[in-house]
Design a protein around this motif. Structure first.
Motif, short mmCIF file in Angstrom:
data_model
loop_
_atom_site.label_atom_id
_atom_site.label_comp_id
_atom_site.label_asym_id
_atom_site.label_seq_id
_atom_site.Cartn_x
_atom_site.Cartn_y
_atom_site.Cartn_z
N UNK A 8 8.54 0.49 -9.93
CA UNK A 8 9.11 -0.85 -10.07
C UNK A 8 8.10 -1.73 -10.81
N UNK A 9 8.55 -2.35 -11.91
CA UNK A 9 7.69 -3.22 -12.70
C UNK A 9 7.85 -4.66 -12.20
N UNK A 10 6.74 -5.23 -11.77
CA UNK A 10 6.76 -6.60 -11.28
C UNK A 10 6.83 -7.59 -12.43
N UNK A 11 7.37 -8.77 -12.16
CA UNK A 11 7.49 -9.79 -13.18
C UNK A 11 6.12 -10.36 -13.56
N UNK A 12 6.07 -10.97 -14.75
CA UNK A 12 4.87 -11.66 -15.24
C UNK A 12 3.67 -10.72 -15.36
N UNK A 25 2.72 -2.68 -11.45
CA UNK A 25 3.89 -1.89 -11.06
C UNK A 25 3.63 -1.24 -9.71
N UNK A 26 4.70 -0.99 -9.00
CA UNK A 26 4.63 -0.33 -7.71
C UNK A 26 5.18 1.08 -7.89
N UNK A 27 4.32 2.06 -7.68
CA UNK A 27 4.67 3.46 -7.96
C UNK A 27 4.65 4.25 -6.65
N UNK A 28 5.70 5.04 -6.46
CA UNK A 28 5.80 5.92 -5.29
C UNK A 28 5.72 7.37 -5.74
N UNK A 29 4.74 8.10 -5.18
CA UNK A 29 4.52 9.51 -5.51
C UNK A 29 4.78 10.37 -4.28
N UNK A 30 5.34 11.54 -4.55
CA UNK A 30 5.49 12.57 -3.51
C UNK A 30 4.50 13.68 -3.82
N UNK A 31 3.64 13.97 -2.86
CA UNK A 31 2.67 15.06 -2.99
C UNK A 31 3.01 16.16 -1.99
N UNK A 32 3.08 17.38 -2.48
CA UNK A 32 3.17 18.52 -1.55
C UNK A 32 1.77 19.09 -1.42
N UNK A 47 11.49 -7.83 -0.41
CA UNK A 47 12.26 -8.14 -1.63
C UNK A 47 13.24 -7.00 -1.92
N UNK A 48 14.55 -7.26 -1.90
CA UNK A 48 15.52 -6.19 -2.12
C UNK A 48 15.33 -5.44 -3.44
N UNK A 49 14.86 -6.15 -4.47
CA UNK A 49 14.66 -5.48 -5.77
C UNK A 49 13.60 -4.38 -5.67
N UNK A 50 12.68 -4.55 -4.74
CA UNK A 50 11.61 -3.57 -4.55
C UNK A 50 12.00 -2.52 -3.52
N UNK A 51 12.55 -2.97 -2.40
CA UNK A 51 12.75 -2.04 -1.29
C UNK A 51 14.02 -1.21 -1.40
N UNK A 52 15.07 -1.72 -2.05
CA UNK A 52 16.32 -0.96 -2.11
C UNK A 52 16.17 0.36 -2.87
N UNK A 53 15.58 0.36 -4.08
CA UNK A 53 15.38 1.65 -4.75
C UNK A 53 14.40 2.56 -4.01
N UNK A 54 13.42 1.97 -3.35
CA UNK A 54 12.47 2.76 -2.57
C UNK A 54 13.20 3.47 -1.43
N UNK A 55 14.01 2.73 -0.70
CA UNK A 55 14.74 3.33 0.41
C UNK A 55 15.70 4.43 -0.07
N UNK A 56 16.26 4.24 -1.26
CA UNK A 56 17.18 5.26 -1.80
C UNK A 56 16.46 6.58 -2.03
#
Length: 219
Positions: free
Chosen positions: A202-206, A210-217, A39-48
């Motif tokens: 990213x907040x999913x509909x309905x 949410x899909x959350x991406x974390x960076x851990x060092x 889904x571009x709404x999910x993957x485009x910001x992730x890839x950025x």
């Protein structure tokens, strides 16, 4: 596949069946890792945010993508890495990926990340993988990823407060119906890190979480 209950199926068999029966959808695809990988709404910001992070690293990082799936995500990230090592437990999927994606710095391996030794590298990507695993299996993965400098972890979690890490049987589903989700920093996983930063959400509909991406060092 025998009729043994799912609790006793090896993880490899479970994941192979998910793809064979299109349990994540995408019946027109040969292999489909779900809307979260398409889904571009999910993957485009992730890839950025992933691209920005990888481009900021000098020298470039050796990236290990654990649970690379159909590689609809990873194919965009290889050029920002010194080496990109893509791993999945499903052998037919890895064989397919090897035929479709060929780059000088790209390697594919069929491994069980809970059991097999992982390749050396600088950065781990785990994108909506742990959410399908039991706590016992996640603990095995956590012990291995502590040897990498960076871990980029994406999980589908509930909205608002939730009880982390309720146990499930490894398979197609996740913890959302139990109002739970994976948090590797909390018990019983207790992943030790130096720093953390939220890269995306990213907040999913309905109200489906949410899909959350974390960076851990890690060190």
């Amino acid at each position: 596949m025998n009729k043994t209950s799912k609790q006793h199926w090896p993880t490899k068999d479970v994941m192979t069946q998910i793809y064979e029966k299109n349990l994540w959808g995408g019946t027109t695809f040969d292999f489909y890792s779900g809307a979260g990988s398409h889904d571009p709404k999910i993957i485009d910001p992730y890839l950025k945010v992933l691209t920005d992070f990888l481009e900021s690293q000098n020298p470039p990082l050796v990236v290990c993508d654990l649970g690379c799936g159909d590689f609809n995500i990873g194919k965009h990230l290889t050029k920002y890495s010194k080496k990109y090592i893509a791993i999945d437990i499903v052998e037919t999927l890895i064989n397919r990926n090897k035929k479709l994606y060929k780059e000088d710095n790209l390697e594919f391996y069929c491994l069980d990340i809970t059991k097999d030794e992982l390749p050396k590298g600088d950065c781990i990507i785990l994108r909506q993988v742990l959410q399908h695993l039991s706590n016992t299996e996640i603990q095995k993965v956590v012990k291995k990823i502590k040897h990498y400098k960076y871990v980029i972890l994406t999980e589908h979690i509930p909205l608002g407060n939730f009880v982390p890490n309720k146990n499930i049987i490894t398979g197609q589903g996740i913890r959302l119906k139990q109002n739970s989700g994976v948090n590797v920093l909390e018990a019983p996983l207790n992943f030790k890190i130096k720093e953390e930063k939220q890269l995306g959400e990213y907040f999913l509909e309905n109200s489906k979480g949410r899909i959350v991406t974390m960076l851990y060092r890690v060190f």
